[in-house]
Write an enzyme that holds these catalytic residues in place. Sequence first.
Site, PDB file in Angstrom:
ATOM      1  N   ASN A 349     -11.540  89.749  47.208  1.00  0.00           N
ATOM      2  CA  ASN A 349     -12.012  91.027  47.823  1.00  0.00           C
ATOM      3  C   ASN A 349     -10.236  91.191  47.651  1.00  0.00           C
ATOM      4  O   ASN A 349      -9.800  91.949  48.692  1.00  0.00           O
ATOM      5  CB  ASN A 349     -12.386  91.035  49.077  1.00  0.00           C
ATOM      6  CG  ASN A 349     -12.656  92.456  49.417  1.00  0.00           C
ATOM      7  OD1 ASN A 349     -11.861  93.450  50.236  1.00  0.00           O
ATOM      8  ND2 ASN A 349     -13.558  93.433  48.863  1.00  0.00           N
ATOM      9  N   GLY A 392     -12.135  92.723  53.313  1.00  0.00           N
ATOM     10  CA  GLY A 392      -9.723  92.134  52.856  1.00  0.00           C
ATOM     11  C   GLY A 392      -9.594  93.427  52.245  1.00  0.00           C
ATOM     12  O   GLY A 392      -9.189  94.674  52.667  1.00  0.00           O
ATOM     13  N   ARG A 394      -9.363  95.030  49.428  1.00  0.00           N
ATOM     14  CA  ARG A 394     -10.236  96.312  49.085  1.00  0.00           C
ATOM     15  C   ARG A 394     -11.019  97.075  49.441  1.00  0.00           C
ATOM     16  O   ARG A 394     -10.962  98.438  49.755  1.00  0.00           O
ATOM     17  CB  ARG A 394     -10.920  95.719  47.999  1.00  0.00           C
ATOM     18  CG  ARG A 394     -11.580  96.461  46.510  1.00  0.00           C
ATOM     19  CD  ARG A 394     -11.665  96.087  45.856  1.00  0.00           C
ATOM     20  NE  ARG A 394     -12.829  97.049  44.726  1.00  0.00           N
ATOM     21  CZ  ARG A 394     -13.391  98.128  45.252  1.00  0.00           C
ATOM     22  NH1 ARG A 394     -14.111  98.111  45.967  1.00  0.00           N
ATOM     23  NH2 ARG A 394     -13.410  99.290  44.223  1.00  0.00           N
ATOM     24  N   CYS A 395     -11.148  96.541  50.500  1.00  0.00           N
ATOM     25  CA  CYS A 395     -12.052  97.244  51.765  1.00  0.00           C
ATOM     26  C   CYS A 395     -11.335  97.944  52.583  1.00  0.00           C
ATOM     27  O   CYS A 395     -11.969  99.191  52.219  1.00  0.00           O
ATOM     28  CB  CYS A 395     -12.984  96.269  52.673  1.00  0.00           C
ATOM     29  SG  CYS A 395     -13.995  95.310  51.905  1.00  0.00           S
ATOM     30  N   MET A 396     -10.241  97.870  52.686  1.00  0.00           N
ATOM     31  CA  MET A 396      -9.555  98.451  53.819  1.00  0.00           C
ATOM     32  C   MET A 396      -8.952  99.759  52.838  1.00  0.00           C
ATOM     33  O   MET A 396      -7.907  99.963  54.064  1.00  0.00           O
ATOM     34  CB  MET A 396      -7.926  97.454  54.293  1.00  0.00           C
ATOM     35  CG  MET A 396      -9.236  96.587  55.609  1.00  0.00           C
ATOM     36  SD  MET A 396      -7.905  95.114  56.336  1.00  0.00           S
ATOM     37  CE  MET A 396      -6.817  94.385  54.998  1.00  0.00           C
TER      38      MET A 396
END
Length: 405
Positions: A349, A392, A394-396
């Site tokens: 991620n 990770g 990217r998710c955030m």
Amino acid sequence: MSEVPTQAAVSPGVSSEVGRLRTVMLHRPGPELKRLTPRNNDKLLFDGIPWVARAQEEHDVFAEALRSRGVEVLYLTDLLVETLAGEAARNHAIEAVTGSLRLGDTLRDYLRQALGELSPEDLKDVLTAGVRNDEVRGGFGLVTSLLASDDFLIDPLPNLLFTRDSSVWIRDQVAITSLAMPARERESQLTELIYTDHPRFASVPKVHGWRREHVEGGDVLLLAPGVIAVGVGERTTPAGVERLARQVFADGAAHTVLAVPIAQERATMHLDTVCTMVDVDKIVMYPNVADHLTAHAVTVSEDGTLLVAETEPFLVAAAKAMEIDTLHQIDTGLDPVTAEREQWDDGNNTLAVAPRVAVAYERNVETNRQLEDAGIEVIAISGSELGSGRGGPRCMSCPIARDEA
């Protein structure tokens, strides 16, 4: 160090995962995470209870790492407060958050009046951190009497941390997604409110919407201009992919959508937990799924009919759609045990801030070594507490503006 772009200097728009990142929306962990307890963390989709102060420190380092690369960082809660300054947006937000059938008329009427008297800042706190039964000062009746004192009348939103999921930019338009889990539905509502009523986004075209078929932003990867991969699994439904495909084809925002079935497992809830782009022709991928990850290429005929191709290996279908010879795979680990552990720790991620430059958790040592060996500069950040919600870099992050790759 590059200068941070001003609002006037950057027009919103994203056509790939790896173009130089100009503007991003983050959410700094706040009081909503302090509402997690051993009794509710499963319901609210967290594997553990984070140390909030440390999570905030880690997030601040993440944000500063982006700023040091010339990225403008917008915070979701700042945008929400500015949005709630408008009367229409306030009324809409209050009506939405008090619409729950579990409240009953007596409590609902009280909450509507009480929330209407709050400042935009205080209303933001209620909308994100929620309200417990023992925190209300009126509306007493059957509902308040029968609920436990620490039951939430308005649930907190600890998953706001993962701003990627509730919206995704596709070229110059923003898709408001529809989150599948009940604990996250209000995230999309708040995101839609910001994109609809905040002055900065007033003229931005919007597609999809939180009432539509389920599509989550973590499942949407912009592989190249005009090519979108969408994971289909625990959170995004086939009907959601079909709806999104029709919209992007009608708007000319894409020519190919790859529908990618993914395993129904906790560690692979979204496509971006399996793979992310780190260069125009390089993708970091969990090796245990690489050999059997497949895709249906979806295109559209002149009369608007969706054309669904036979399934192909994902890397093959992606390279064809991207019109490149090979989409090069970077494994997250050299052996199955390491790969599985770093998969759980969001090794795949990554967030690209430019071609061949990506942010990753420092704990994923083998994955980062693999990336560096492939010519990728790794900006390593701590994630011991940020990762407790299983997400990770990217998710955030929700990229709002990127240069063309």
